[in-house]
Design a protein around this motif. Structure first.
Motif, short mmCIF file in Angstrom:
data_model
loop_
_atom_site.label_atom_id
_atom_site.label_comp_id
_atom_site.label_asym_id
_atom_site.label_seq_id
_atom_site.Cartn_x
_atom_site.Cartn_y
_atom_site.Cartn_z
N LEU A 1 0.83 -1.21 0.00
CA LEU A 1 0.00 0.00 0.00
C LEU A 1 0.86 1.26 0.00
CD1 LEU A 1 -2.76 -1.10 2.54
CD2 LEU A 1 -2.97 -0.90 0.05
N ALA A 2 2.01 1.21 0.67
CA ALA A 2 2.91 2.36 0.68
C ALA A 2 3.45 2.64 -0.73
CB ALA A 2 4.06 2.12 1.65
N LYS B 1 7.23 -16.45 -2.50
CA LYS B 1 7.40 -17.67 -1.71
C LYS B 1 8.45 -17.50 -0.62
CE LYS B 1 6.08 -20.62 -5.59
NZ LYS B 1 6.49 -21.69 -6.52
N GLN B 2 9.19 -16.40 -0.65
CA GLN B 2 10.20 -16.12 0.37
C GLN B 2 9.66 -15.05 1.32
OE1 GLN B 2 13.01 -17.89 0.55
NE2 GLN B 2 12.46 -19.02 -1.32
N GLY B 3 9.08 -15.48 2.42
CA GLY B 3 8.41 -14.55 3.31
C GLY B 3 9.32 -13.50 3.91
N ARG B 4 10.59 -13.78 4.06
CA ARG B 4 11.47 -12.85 4.76
C ARG B 4 11.82 -11.63 3.94
NH1 ARG B 4 13.47 -14.82 9.42
NH2 ARG B 4 13.23 -17.05 9.84
N ILE B 5 11.83 -11.77 2.62
CA ILE B 5 12.22 -10.63 1.78
C ILE B 5 11.05 -10.13 0.92
CG2 ILE B 5 14.64 -11.29 1.70
CD1 ILE B 5 14.09 -12.48 -1.09
N ALA B 6 9.88 -10.76 1.05
CA ALA B 6 8.75 -10.36 0.21
C ALA B 6 8.35 -8.91 0.46
CB ALA B 6 7.57 -11.29 0.45
N TRP B 7 8.41 -8.47 1.70
CA TRP B 7 7.99 -7.10 2.02
C TRP B 7 8.87 -6.07 1.33
CZ3 TRP B 7 11.42 -3.70 4.21
CH2 TRP B 7 12.58 -4.26 4.77
N LEU B 8 10.12 -6.44 1.01
CA LEU B 8 11.06 -5.49 0.42
C LEU B 8 10.99 -5.47 -1.10
CD1 LEU B 8 13.44 -3.52 0.78
CD2 LEU B 8 14.96 -5.52 0.75
N LEU B 9 10.88 -6.65 -1.73
CA LEU B 9 11.02 -6.75 -3.18
C LEU B 9 9.69 -6.88 -3.92
CD1 LEU B 9 14.09 -9.18 -3.39
CD2 LEU B 9 14.08 -6.68 -3.48
N LEU B 10 8.70 -7.51 -3.28
CA LEU B 10 7.46 -7.78 -4.01
C LEU B 10 6.67 -6.52 -4.36
CD1 LEU B 10 5.86 -10.10 -5.17
CD2 LEU B 10 4.57 -10.22 -3.03
N PRO B 11 6.52 -5.52 -3.47
CA PRO B 11 5.71 -4.34 -3.83
C PRO B 11 6.15 -3.64 -5.11
CG PRO B 11 6.03 -4.40 -1.47
CD PRO B 11 6.90 -5.48 -2.03
N PRO B 12 7.47 -3.33 -5.31
CA PRO B 12 7.83 -2.69 -6.58
C PRO B 12 7.63 -3.60 -7.79
CG PRO B 12 9.80 -3.17 -5.29
CD PRO B 12 8.63 -3.40 -4.40
N LEU B 13 7.81 -4.92 -7.61
CA LEU B 13 7.57 -5.83 -8.73
C LEU B 13 6.09 -5.84 -9.11
CD1 LEU B 13 9.84 -8.86 -7.70
CD2 LEU B 13 10.26 -7.17 -9.51
N GLN B 14 5.20 -5.71 -8.12
CA GLN B 14 3.77 -5.65 -8.40
C GLN B 14 3.41 -4.40 -9.18
OE1 GLN B 14 1.98 -8.29 -4.68
NE2 GLN B 14 2.06 -6.07 -4.51
N LEU B 15 4.07 -3.29 -8.87
CA LEU B 15 3.83 -2.07 -9.65
C LEU B 15 4.20 -2.27 -11.11
CD1 LEU B 15 5.04 0.85 -7.34
CD2 LEU B 15 2.78 -0.20 -7.49
N LEU B 16 5.33 -2.91 -11.35
CA LEU B 16 5.78 -3.12 -12.73
C LEU B 16 4.83 -4.04 -13.49
CD1 LEU B 16 9.64 -3.52 -12.24
CD2 LEU B 16 8.42 -1.55 -13.16
N VAL B 17 4.38 -5.11 -12.83
CA VAL B 17 3.55 -6.09 -13.53
C VAL B 17 2.16 -5.53 -13.84
CG1 VAL B 17 2.36 -7.28 -11.62
CG2 VAL B 17 3.19 -8.59 -13.57
N VAL B 18 1.76 -4.46 -13.17
CA VAL B 18 0.48 -3.82 -13.45
C VAL B 18 0.66 -2.64 -14.41
CG1 VAL B 18 -1.44 -2.53 -12.45
CG2 VAL B 18 -0.59 -4.57 -11.30
N VAL B 19 1.64 -1.79 -14.16
CA VAL B 19 1.79 -0.55 -14.91
C VAL B 19 2.25 -0.79 -16.34
CG1 VAL B 19 3.10 1.60 -15.05
CG2 VAL B 19 2.18 0.85 -12.85
N LEU B 20 3.24 -1.65 -16.54
CA LEU B 20 3.81 -1.83 -17.88
C LEU B 20 2.78 -2.34 -18.89
CD1 LEU B 20 7.39 -3.21 -17.11
CD2 LEU B 20 6.67 -0.86 -17.60
N PRO B 21 1.99 -3.39 -18.59
CA PRO B 21 0.97 -3.80 -19.57
C PRO B 21 -0.09 -2.74 -19.82
CG PRO B 21 1.41 -5.58 -18.02
CD PRO B 21 2.08 -4.35 -17.48
N LEU B 22 -0.52 -2.03 -18.77
CA LEU B 22 -1.54 -0.99 -18.97
C LEU B 22 -1.02 0.14 -19.84
CD1 LEU B 22 -3.19 -0.72 -15.43
CD2 LEU B 22 -4.21 -1.64 -17.51
#
Length: 456
Positions: free
Chosen positions: A68-69, A129-150
Motif C-alpha cells: 500500500l505504501a 514464496k520467500q516470506g522474509r524478503i517479500a515485504w522489500l522486493l514484491l511491492p515494486p515488482l507488483q507495480l511493474l507487472v500492473v503498470v507496464l501492460p496498462l
C-alpha cells in the motif's frame, strides 16, 4: 480615445480565455498529491514499526502494508505530473499535442518494456514464496507487472492517431484515479448492501430461516476468517441454485452495467470541447487504464497466497478488459456528440457490457469451484474458466487493435477530404496561362537555374 474592442487589451493583444477545466484539474490533482503523500508516509511508518516490533506475520501483514505504501507513492507521482501539466496549461505553455520524436515513439518504448513482464512475473513468484524478503522486493515488482501492460495497452489504443495534449491526457487519468474509481466503489457497495438486505428480508419471511441464518452467522464469526473453515461453512448455503444465480446476476449483470456506464465519467467534462471519435476512443482507454490500475494494485496488495503468479497474470487480462471496453464506450460517446451517431453509442455500450459480463461469469465460476461439488455443469465451466479467460483476453486485444486501425483510417479520410475539395476548387479559380506569361530571359531548363536571368 479609441475604444478597446472586446477580447483585446489596450495593447491590442488577444485576451486568453480562462480554462476552468485546467484549474479544476490543478485543484483535484494537488489534493490527491497531498493525500497520497500522507498515505505513503503513514504506511511506510506502519511497516517499519511492524518489522521492528514483530507484532504481525512478516509474510502477510508487513508485505501488504508496504504494498500500500508503494501504491501511494505511485499515485503521488501521477498526481504530481498532472499538477505540472495543469499549471503549464493555465500559463498557456501546453497548447499543442505531443509531437516530434517521442510523440511517435512511445509505443515502441512501451513495447520494449512489455518484454520484461514475463521476467517480472517469474521474479515476483519466487519472491512471494520467500516470506522474509517479500515485504522489500514484491511491492515494486507488483507495480511493474500492473503498470507496464496498462501503459502498452493505452499506447496501442492511440497508436498513429491524432494525439491529445498531455495536459488533457493526464487530467483524464487523474480524474479516473481520484474521482471515477471512488464513485464506482461507492455505487457497488451500496448495491451489494441493498441486495443483501433484500435477501435477508426474504429469508426471514421463510419458516425456520431466521434461526438458520443466526447459526450461519455464528459459525462465520467463529471461523476466524480461515479459508478452509469458511468453505466448509458456506458450502451448504452456496449449493442452493438461487444463491448461485444471485451471485452470477449481481457480478456478471449489475456490475458490468454500472462499471461500463461510469468508467468514462471524465469524458462528460469534455462534452463542450467537441471531441472527435478518435479522441473519445483514446480518452476512454485512459479512463479504463486508470480504473484497472487501482483495482489491480488493490487486489495484489492483499495478504499473500500461494497463487500470486496466477493472480498477477490474471490482472493483466482484467486490464485489457477495462481498457478495451472503456475505449469502445468512449468512441461511442464522442461519435454521438460529434456526429450524432447514437446508434454506435448504444452498440458499443451493449458490447462492452456483454464482454465484461462474460469475463465476470468465468471469473466467478473459477473462484467458487471448491464449493460447486454437486453441480457438474458449473463445475466443468469453472475448471475451463482459465482457458476461456485467456481466449477472451486475445479477443479483447484483437478488438482494441482493430478499432485503432478502423478509427485511424476514418481520421485519415476525414483529413484528406477537405484537401481534395480544395484541390478541385483551385484549378477553377486559376487564370489560364497565355503565350506572353513567361518572362523574358527566364531559364528554359533546370540546367540554367544557376545562370543569371537577362533583364528586360
Amino acid at each position: 480615445m479609441e475604444p478597446v474592442q472586446p477580447g483585446y487589451g489596450r495593447s491590442r493583444m488577444p485576451v486568453r480565455r480562462v480554462d476552468w477545466l485546467a484549474i479544476a484539474q490543478l485543484v483535484v490533482s494537488a489534493l490527491g498529491l497531498g493525500v497520497f503523500l500522507l498515505f505513503s508516509l503513514m504506511f511506510f511508518v506502519m511497516g517499519i514499526m511492524a518489522l521492528v516490533r514483530r507484532d504481525m506475520p512478516v509474510q502477510l501483514g508487513v508485505t501488504s502494508v508496504f504494498s500500500l505504501a508503494w501504491v501511494s507513492v505511485l499515485l503521488s507521482v501521477l498526481a504530481l505530473v498532472s499538477v505540472i501539466y495543469a499549471i503549464r496549461e493555465i500559463n498557456g505553455k501546453d497548447r499543442s499535442a505531443s509531437s516530434g520524436f517521442w510523440g511517435s515513439k512511445w509505443f515502441l518504448v512501451a513495447s520494449g518494456l512489455l518484454m520484461l513482464v514475463p521476467l517480472v512475473l517469474l521474479a515476483g513468484n519466487a519472491v512471494a514464496k520467500q516470506g522474509r524478503i517479500a515485504w522489500l522486493l514484491l511491492p515494486p515488482l507488483q507495480l511493474l507487472v500492473v503498470v507496464l501492460p496498462l501503459w502498452w495497452m493505452v499506447e496501442s489504443a492511440r497508436r498513429r492517431l491524432p494525439r491529445n495534449s498531455p495536459q488533457r491526457t493526464w487530467g483524464m487519468l487523474t480524474f479516473s484515479l481520484l474521482i471515477t474509481s471512488q464513485v464506482i466503489v461507492v455505487v457497488e457497495i451500496v448495491g451489494i448492501v441493498l441486495a443483501g438486505i433484500i435477501v435477508v428480508v426474504i429469508l426471514a419471511m421463510q419458516p425456520g430461516a431466521a434461526s438458520e441464518l443466526e447459526r450461519l452467522a455464528t459459525r462465520l464469526m467463529n471461523s476466524q476468517m480461515d479459508p478452509e473453515i469458511l468453505v466448509r461453512v458456506m458450502r451448504p448455503f452456496m449449493q442452493q441454485p438461487w444463491v448461485i444465480f444471485g451471485i452470477l446476476a449481481l457480478g456478471a449483470g449489475v456490475v458490468p452495467l454500472v462499471e461500463e456506464l461510469l468508467k468514462p465519467l471524465g469524458l462528460w467534462a469534455l462534452l463542450g470541447r467537441k471531441l472527435t471519435p478518435a479522441e473519445g476512443f483514446v480518452m476512454g482507454a485512459v479512463c479504463g487504464a486508470g480504473f484497472a490500475l487501482l483495482e489491480s494494485l488493490g487486489n495484489l496488495s492483499g495478504p499473500l497466497t500461494d497463487g500470486w503468479l496466477g493472480l498477477a497474470a490474471g490482472r493483466i487480462g482484467t486490464g485489457m478488459l477495462h481498457v478495451t471496453c472503456s475505449a469502445m464506450v468512449g468512441w461511442g460517446m464522442a461519435s454521438a456528440w460529434h456526429e450524432g451517431n447514437y446508434l454506435r453509442l448504444g452498440g458499443t455500450y451493449a458490447l462492452a457490457v456483454l464482454l465484461h459480463g462474460i469475463w465476470n461469469v468465468f471469473g466467478l465460476l473459477m473462484g467458487i469451484v471448491p464449493i460447486l461439488q454437486g453441480n457438474s455443469l458449473l463445475l466443468r465451466l469453472g475448471q475451463a474458466a482459465p482457458y476461456a479467460l485467456a481466449g477472451l483476453g486475445v479477443v479483447l486485444l484483437a478488438i482494441l487493435l482493430a478499432l485503432n486501425y478502423s478509427i485511424r483510417k476514418a481520421a485519415l479520410h476525414a483529413a484528406l477530404v477537405p484537401a481534395e475539395a480544395a484541390a478541385a476548387v483551385i484549378p477553377a479559380l486559376s487564370i489560364e496561362p497565355t503565350e506572353q506569361t513567361e518572362p523574358v530571359g527566364a531559364p528554359d531548363s533546370l540546367e540554367n537555374l544557376d545562370k543569371p536571368v537577362d533583364k528586360v
